[in-house]
Write a protein that holds these residues in place. Structure first.
Motif, PDB file in Angstrom:
ATOM      1  N   SER A  64      48.275  22.073  74.007  1.00  0.00           N
ATOM      2  CA  SER A  64      48.210  21.770  75.440  1.00  0.00           C
ATOM      3  C   SER A  64      48.257  20.266  75.716  1.00  0.00           C
ATOM      4  O   SER A  64      48.678  19.841  76.797  1.00  0.00           O
ATOM      5  CB  SER A  64      46.947  22.374  76.049  1.00  0.00           C
ATOM      6  N   GLN A  65      47.860  19.448  74.755  1.00  0.00           N
ATOM      7  CA  GLN A  65      47.849  17.999  74.947  1.00  0.00           C
ATOM      8  C   GLN A  65      49.148  17.324  74.526  1.00  0.00           C
ATOM      9  O   GLN A  65      49.380  16.162  74.849  1.00  0.00           O
ATOM     10  CB  GLN A  65      46.674  17.386  74.168  1.00  0.00           C
ATOM     11  N   ASP A  66      49.991  18.050  73.801  1.00  0.00           N
ATOM     12  CA  ASP A  66      51.256  17.475  73.341  1.00  0.00           C
ATOM     13  C   ASP A  66      52.173  17.248  74.545  1.00  0.00           C
ATOM     14  O   ASP A  66      52.390  18.169  75.338  1.00  0.00           O
ATOM     15  CB  ASP A  66      51.923  18.425  72.341  1.00  0.00           C
ATOM     16  N   PRO A  67      52.720  16.047  74.726  1.00  0.00           N
ATOM     17  CA  PRO A  67      53.607  15.799  75.875  1.00  0.00           C
ATOM     18  C   PRO A  67      54.905  16.594  75.803  1.00  0.00           C
ATOM     19  O   PRO A  67      55.575  16.788  76.820  1.00  0.00           O
ATOM     20  CB  PRO A  67      53.863  14.292  75.803  1.00  0.00           C
ATOM     21  N   ARG A  68      55.264  17.056  74.615  1.00  0.00           N
ATOM     22  CA  ARG A  68      56.456  17.878  74.461  1.00  0.00           C
ATOM     23  C   ARG A  68      56.111  19.331  74.795  1.00  0.00           C
ATOM     24  O   ARG A  68      55.089  19.841  74.362  1.00  0.00           O
ATOM     25  CB  ARG A  68      56.983  17.789  73.031  1.00  0.00           C
TER      26      ARG A  68
END
Length: 248
Positions: free
Chosen positions: A167-171
């Motif tokens: 959920s925190q990955d910008p991708r």
């Protein structure tokens, strides 16, 4: 665990791989989900194993809990002809939702490894990693290494895991993988979200957990545990433990 009765005409493990050899990942996922939800799993897979865990509260009290894990990775077939099936997180989540289960976290994978009675050295392959025939070849390699030993097995796959890194990955559309422990207890694969969610290779495995956790003698849903400020440390060792399922 209560699963549907396996149909007499269901595919064996080898027959699944023969049929899926030329499939796209979507077709392979669909066939696997359909077979598994119809009850096409080896009987031994259906006997989940208790894994004890504990944690300390802020005031020093010990919380005792037990979660229940599948003894092996998601498989198709019968007792004499079965095979482990790598899947996307979307297919894995569909199975988990339908069977009353959830997917592990990094901490759960480590706990399962410590508890496992059959620990095997990882068997890396380097060519055609995402090929369906390679999936089956790797399963056969593991079986040759296992030599019929029975019980909770670990060290043979990287787990598809729940992680806030997704959920925190910008991708967008990530899958988190972790594990593949060597015999010294150290994983080859750190927690990683570098793959897009439709990527699957031979090293990926789907471990299922019964979604009910026994905490201090009381049954709780895994989402209650993960979302509780004190209880979450039973199942999750990340700073944030808010990712409880994949979307499909």
């Amino acid at each position: 665990m209560k699963f549907p009765k396996r149909p007499v005409t269901a595919l064996s493990g080898s027959a699944f791989y023969q049929q899926a050899a030329g499939y796209t990942w979507q077709q392979r996922d669909s066939l696997a989900v359909r077979e598994i939800l119809s009850g096409n799993m080896p009987a031994f897979f259906q006997k989940f194993v208790p894994i004890p865990v504990s944690a300390q509260t802020a005031d020093g009290k010990t919380i005792q809990a037990t979660f229940y894990a599948s003894p092996d990775y998601v498989s198709i077939g019968h007792e004499t002809d079965w095979a482990r099936i790598p899947l996307t997180p979307m297919a894995a989540q569909q199975l988990a939702d339908s069977l009353g289960c959830f997917l592990p976290t990094r901490k759960i994978v480590d706990a399962i490894y410590r508890q496992a009675s059959v620990k095997l050295e990882p068997l890396p392959l380097y060519a055609l990693r995402d090929s369906t025939p390679t999936f089956y070849h790797h399963h056969l390699m593991i079986e040759g290494q296992r030599q019929g030993r029975k019980g909770l097995i670990a060290g043979i796959k990287k787990d598809i895991v729940l992680s806030s890194k997704v959920s925190q990955d910008p991708r967008p559309n990530r899958v988190a993988i972790y594990g593949w422990h060597r015999l010294n207890g150290k994983p080859i694969q750190p927690l990683y979200t570098g793959h897009i969610n439709w990527y699957v290779d031979y090293s990926h495995g789907i471990r299922l957990m019964h979604r009910k956790i026994k905490v201090n003698g009381k049954w709780l849903d895994y989402t209650q545990v993960l979302q509780d400020p004190e209880l979450k440390q039973l199942l999750c060792d990340e700073e944030v433990c808010d990712f409880v399922r994949y979307r499909y």
